[in-house]
Design a protein around this motif. Structure first.
Motif: not given
Length: 168
Positions: A83, A86, A89
């Motif tokens: 994860p 994410q 980002s």
């Protein structure tokens, strides 16, 4: 005699050298990142954004010096394995690409212990984490796991800055 307002007494008026370590949760508020980045810019310090992967743990019973990360899930799940992509980002949307001003690290194990280990190995000047999330689910999590900020203040002697949530 010391006069009121004589702040030279606290470390000869110097902030410790070293980077700032920011503990970044999976779902983070932009205010947390902007506050940490702003403080790093003011201090001229590198910002290390660290995400502790909840799907893994450290096998700390191994011999000293060997800290191997192992998944809690016996079947590999590529979608849930990182994860952190994410999180990275989201950080890049706010801070731009990692480089000289900031970097990104993925850690394993208990959140407070992992951040404390990183701060020690990086000789960090301070740790920054978000304050307690509001809501029943967050309260239940604190009951079960405890508060990362409180744990950090008990685990090591570095300054810990707790940034309140925007809704408070």
């Amino acid at each position: 005699m010391e006069t009121p307002g004589d702040f030279e007494q606290g470390g000869a008026g110097q902030w410790p050298d070293g980077p700032l370590v920011l503990g970044v949760p999976w779902e983070f508020e932009e205010q947390l990142v902007r506050t940490a980045a702003g403080l790093a810019a003011i201090l001229g310090a590198h910002l290390i954004c660290a995400f502790v992967d909840p799907a893994s743990y450290l096998t700390e019973w191994e011999p000293a010096g060997v800290l191997d990360a192992t998944s809690l899930d016996p079947a590999p799940n590529v979608e849930a394995e990182y994860p952190s992509s994410q999180v990275l980002s989201g950080l890049e949307r706010i801070l731009g690409p990692p480089g000289g001003a900031w970097s990104f690290r993925v850690l394993n194990g208990d959140v407070a212990h992992a951040l404390g280990r990183l701060a020690q190995s990086a000789d960090a000047a301070a740790l920054i984490v978000g304050g307690q999330r509001p809501g029943r689910i967050a309260r239940m999590g604190r009951l079960l796991e405890g508060s990362v900020g409180v744990s950090l203040t008990r685990l090591q002697a570095r300054p810990v800055l707790i940034v309140p949530h925007a809704g408070r």
